[in-house]
Motif scaffolding. Sequence first.
Motif, PDB file in Angstrom:
ATOM      1  N   MET A 127       0.982  -1.244  -0.196  1.00 11.43           N
ATOM      2  CA  MET A 127       0.017   0.081   0.106  1.00 11.43           C
ATOM      3  C   MET A 127       0.886   0.976  -0.038  1.00 11.43           C
ATOM      4  SD  MET A 127      -3.234  -1.185   2.319  1.00 11.43           S
ATOM      5  CE  MET A 127      -3.568   0.457   2.977  1.00 11.43           C
ATOM      6  N   GLU A 128       1.985   1.295   0.618  1.00 11.79           N
ATOM      7  CA  GLU A 128       2.929   2.356   0.704  1.00 11.79           C
ATOM      8  C   GLU A 128       3.301   2.906  -0.665  1.00 11.79           C
ATOM      9  OE1 GLU A 128       6.544   1.956   3.121  1.00 11.79           O
ATOM     10  OE2 GLU A 128       5.318   1.288   4.703  1.00 11.79           O
ATOM     11  N   LYS A 129       3.116   1.766  -1.861  1.00 12.98           N
ATOM     12  CA  LYS A 129       3.328   2.213  -2.932  1.00 12.98           C
ATOM     13  C   LYS A 129       2.345   2.207  -3.997  1.00 12.98           C
ATOM     14  CE  LYS A 129       7.488   0.967  -5.140  1.00 12.98           C
ATOM     15  NZ  LYS A 129       8.529  -0.041  -5.951  1.00 12.98           N
ATOM     16  N   ASN A 130       1.141   2.143  -3.340  1.00 11.79           N
ATOM     17  CA  ASN A 130      -0.097   2.128  -3.937  1.00 11.79           C
ATOM     18  C   ASN A 130      -0.117   0.888  -4.959  1.00 11.79           C
ATOM     19  OD1 ASN A 130      -2.848   3.002  -4.410  1.00 11.79           O
ATOM     20  ND2 ASN A 130      -2.147   4.225  -6.187  1.00 11.79           N
ATOM     21  N   ILE A 131       0.358  -0.106  -4.540  1.00  7.86           N
ATOM     22  CA  ILE A 131       0.290  -1.289  -5.678  1.00  7.86           C
ATOM     23  C   ILE A 131      -0.477  -2.242  -4.980  1.00  7.86           C
ATOM     24  CG2 ILE A 131       1.562  -3.444  -6.146  1.00  7.86           C
ATOM     25  CD1 ILE A 131       4.202  -1.988  -5.797  1.00  7.86           C
ATOM     26  N   SER A 132      -1.726  -2.568  -5.826  1.00 10.75           N
ATOM     27  CA  SER A 132      -2.708  -3.640  -5.199  1.00 10.75           C
ATOM     28  C   SER A 132      -2.038  -5.057  -5.312  1.00 10.75           C
ATOM     29  CB  SER A 132      -4.067  -3.558  -6.173  1.00 10.75           C
ATOM     30  OG  SER A 132      -3.910  -4.574  -7.406  1.00 10.75           O
ATOM     31  N   LEU A 133      -2.509  -5.976  -4.152  1.00 10.27           N
ATOM     32  CA  LEU A 133      -1.689  -7.205  -4.155  1.00 10.27           C
ATOM     33  C   LEU A 133      -2.932  -7.964  -3.986  1.00 10.27           C
ATOM     34  CD1 LEU A 133       0.417  -9.048  -3.549  1.00 10.27           C
ATOM     35  CD2 LEU A 133       0.402  -8.563  -1.301  1.00 10.27           C
ATOM     36  N   LEU A 157       9.611 -13.619  -3.173  1.00 10.94           N
ATOM     37  CA  LEU A 157       9.203 -13.428  -4.724  1.00 10.94           C
ATOM     38  C   LEU A 157       8.268 -12.003  -4.675  1.00 10.94           C
ATOM     39  CD1 LEU A 157       8.308 -16.884  -6.263  1.00 10.94           C
ATOM     40  CD2 LEU A 157      10.416 -15.487  -6.737  1.00 10.94           C
ATOM     41  N   LEU A 158       7.492 -12.026  -3.535  1.00 13.33           N
ATOM     42  CA  LEU A 158       6.470 -10.906  -3.432  1.00 13.33           C
ATOM     43  C   LEU A 158       7.304  -9.490  -3.164  1.00 13.33           C
ATOM     44  CD1 LEU A 158       3.265 -12.316  -1.698  1.00 13.33           C
ATOM     45  CD2 LEU A 158       3.622 -11.223  -4.120  1.00 13.33           C
ATOM     46  N   ASP A 159       8.488  -9.925  -2.189  1.00 10.86           N
ATOM     47  CA  ASP A 159       9.178  -8.495  -1.892  1.00 10.86           C
ATOM     48  C   ASP A 159       9.829  -7.994  -3.157  1.00 10.86           C
ATOM     49  OD1 ASP A 159      10.189  -6.878   0.018  1.00 10.86           O
ATOM     50  OD2 ASP A 159      12.166  -8.243   0.154  1.00 10.86           O
ATOM     51  N   ASN A 160      10.291  -8.894  -4.092  1.00  9.42           N
ATOM     52  CA  ASN A 160      10.897  -8.358  -5.355  1.00  9.42           C
ATOM     53  C   ASN A 160       9.961  -7.777  -6.334  1.00  9.42           C
ATOM     54  OD1 ASN A 160      13.529  -9.264  -4.952  1.00  9.42           O
ATOM     55  ND2 ASN A 160      13.294 -11.100  -6.020  1.00  9.42           N
ATOM     56  N   ALA A 161       8.722  -8.450  -6.264  1.00  6.34           N
ATOM     57  CA  ALA A 161       7.746  -7.996  -7.053  1.00  6.34           C
ATOM     58  C   ALA A 161       7.149  -6.479  -6.552  1.00  6.34           C
ATOM     59  CB  ALA A 161       6.436  -8.600  -7.017  1.00  6.34           C
ATOM     60  N   ARG A 162       7.329  -6.135  -5.201  1.00  7.05           N
ATOM     61  CA  ARG A 162       7.066  -4.861  -4.776  1.00  7.05           C
ATOM     62  C   ARG A 162       8.281  -3.863  -5.163  1.00  7.05           C
ATOM     63  NH1 ARG A 162       8.790  -2.404  -0.480  1.00  7.05           N
ATOM     64  NH2 ARG A 162       9.680  -4.320   0.360  1.00  7.05           N
ATOM     65  N   SER A 170       0.031  -3.504 -10.293  1.00  5.02           N
ATOM     66  CA  SER A 170      -0.930  -4.356  -9.451  1.00  5.02           C
ATOM     67  C   SER A 170       0.141  -5.695  -9.532  1.00  5.02           C
ATOM     68  CB  SER A 170      -2.011  -4.832  -9.861  1.00  5.02           C
ATOM     69  OG  SER A 170      -2.298  -5.218 -11.287  1.00  5.02           O
ATOM     70  N   VAL A 171       0.048  -6.397  -8.598  1.00  5.04           N
ATOM     71  CA  VAL A 171       0.849  -7.730  -8.161  1.00  5.04           C
ATOM     72  C   VAL A 171      -0.133  -8.721  -7.970  1.00  5.04           C
ATOM     73  CG1 VAL A 171       2.530  -8.759  -6.686  1.00  5.04           C
ATOM     74  CG2 VAL A 171       2.775  -6.384  -7.574  1.00  5.04           C
ATOM     75  N   GLU A 172      -0.201  -9.971  -8.609  1.00  5.03           N
ATOM     76  CA  GLU A 172      -1.101 -10.944  -8.339  1.00  5.03           C
ATOM     77  C   GLU A 172      -0.269 -12.485  -7.922  1.00  5.03           C
ATOM     78  OE1 GLU A 172      -3.039 -11.395 -12.256  1.00  5.03           O
ATOM     79  OE2 GLU A 172      -4.667  -9.973 -11.523  1.00  5.03           O
ATOM     80  N   VAL A 173      -1.130 -13.264  -7.055  1.00  3.60           N
ATOM     81  CA  VAL A 173      -0.364 -14.428  -6.723  1.00  3.60           C
ATOM     82  C   VAL A 173      -1.504 -15.134  -7.329  1.00  3.60           C
ATOM     83  CG1 VAL A 173       0.206 -15.996  -5.036  1.00  3.60           C
ATOM     84  CG2 VAL A 173       0.632 -13.647  -4.756  1.00  3.60           C
ATOM     85  N   VAL A 174      -1.469 -16.051  -8.328  1.00  3.12           N
ATOM     86  CA  VAL A 174      -2.391 -16.788  -8.774  1.00  3.12           C
ATOM     87  C   VAL A 174      -2.019 -18.415  -8.803  1.00  3.12           C
ATOM     88  CG1 VAL A 174      -3.737 -17.410 -11.036  1.00  3.12           C
ATOM     89  CG2 VAL A 174      -2.598 -15.054 -10.571  1.00  3.12           C
ATOM     90  N   VAL A 175      -3.031 -19.126  -8.083  1.00  2.00           N
ATOM     91  CA  VAL A 175      -2.768 -20.486  -8.272  1.00  2.00           C
ATOM     92  C   VAL A 175      -3.671 -21.331  -8.888  1.00  2.00           C
ATOM     93  CG1 VAL A 175      -3.165 -22.307  -6.350  1.00  2.00           C
ATOM     94  CG2 VAL A 175      -2.183 -20.304  -5.332  1.00  2.00           C
ATOM     95  N   VAL A 186       3.319 -15.686  -9.388  1.00  2.00           N
ATOM     96  CA  VAL A 186       3.739 -14.398  -8.564  1.00  2.00           C
ATOM     97  C   VAL A 186       4.132 -13.577  -9.923  1.00  2.00           C
ATOM     98  CG1 VAL A 186       5.058 -12.864  -6.989  1.00  2.00           C
ATOM     99  CG2 VAL A 186       4.530 -15.203  -6.509  1.00  2.00           C
ATOM    100  N   ARG A 187       2.994 -12.642 -10.246  1.00  2.00           N
ATOM    101  CA  ARG A 187       2.942 -11.740 -11.405  1.00  2.00           C
ATOM    102  C   ARG A 187       3.082 -10.143 -10.846  1.00  2.00           C
ATOM    103  NH1 ARG A 187      -2.293 -13.468 -14.237  1.00  2.00           N
ATOM    104  NH2 ARG A 187      -1.760 -15.521 -14.522  1.00  2.00           N
ATOM    105  N   ASP A 188       3.976  -9.553 -11.657  1.00  2.00           N
ATOM    106  CA  ASP A 188       3.795  -8.043 -11.422  1.00  2.00           C
ATOM    107  C   ASP A 188       4.144  -7.357 -12.832  1.00  2.00           C
ATOM    108  OD1 ASP A 188       6.655  -7.540 -12.487  1.00  2.00           O
ATOM    109  OD2 ASP A 188       7.444  -8.436 -10.842  1.00  2.00           O
ATOM    110  N   GLN A 189       3.706  -5.897 -12.760  1.00  2.00           N
ATOM    111  CA  GLN A 189       3.954  -5.243 -13.755  1.00  2.00           C
ATOM    112  C   GLN A 189       5.014  -4.177 -13.836  1.00  2.00           C
ATOM    113  OE1 GLN A 189      -0.138  -3.439 -13.398  1.00  2.00           O
ATOM    114  NE2 GLN A 189      -1.076  -5.084 -14.590  1.00  2.00           N
ATOM    115  N   GLY A 190       5.886  -4.686 -13.112  1.00  2.00           N
ATOM    116  CA  GLY A 190       7.243  -3.919 -13.073  1.00  2.00           C
ATOM    117  C   GLY A 190       8.028  -3.742 -14.228  1.00  2.00           C
TER     118      GLY A 190
END
Length: 255
Positions: A127-133, A157-162, A170-175, A186-190
């Motif tokens: 949230m600090e970076k306004n990234i939706s998780l 992995l999530l730490d890297n994504a952030r 946005s960052v998504e974890v998809v199972v 673990v998907r990011d738009q980075g």
Amino acid sequence: GNAVTLDIHRDDELGELAREIYTLSEELEHLKNERTEFLSSVSHELRTPLTYLKGYADILNRPNLSVEDREKFASIIQEEATQLTEMVKELFLLAKMDKNQFSISKEEIPLCDFLKEIVSKLTPAFMEKNISLQLICAKDIYVNIDPIRFRQVINNLLDNARKYSSESTSVEVVVHEQKYGVSIDVRDQGEGIPEKDLPYIWERLYRVDKSRSRALGGTGLGLAIVKEIVELHGGTVEVKSVLGEGTTFTINISR
Ligand code: ADP
């Protein structure tokens, strides 16, 4: 006399043996070089924060330092010390893995609940970076994993994504349930990873951009640990990335 020469050009079993020994000695040489290189990177990596620590500690001793400056430098010292501690901790962990002193103890874990807990703990930092998780996990699948070790995998992995994403993405974890078991994306738009760097990101201390990783608090060891832990679980981890568009890490584990 009866001396035989182990000539790699011999056309018999002795030649074969000679070639095997030759290959082994080349591998040994390669490993020795790798070790030397690794040790020199480690000492370099440790020296950098130590240099900062010493520098800022010296400045703190100066007379007439304003309260703001004092606080600023003290907090830099704190950050550097934290990073140093983190790096030493991770190096110890990897050394333990190398010596086979790192064991995992698997349990039947409900994957969705497990991931939900990790995701909710990390949400404030995103949230600090306004990234939706977001976690997308439909039905509760049980997996046989070591929850403590696996938490570290997802955390890294999530730490890297952030870290490597810009604000308001946005960052998504998809199972997904798979025939062989289950996959976790673990998907990011980075910023993405250049194709030429992709094969090396799993190596210890490898970073695409050293100063950027450092500035973000990275150690260059996170993905090496991810890979080790996933493989100890009998799983695999893959990466797909498009520069400027984003990165997806996929963990595959059987059930
Ligand atoms: P670090 O502590 O530097 O993040 P890692 O081992 O976790 O070390 O990752 C190695 C390198 O791979 C990083 O320095 C970064 O360049 C790249 N990387 C890892 N994850 C991502 C990501 N999600 N997006 C872009 N680059 C990434």
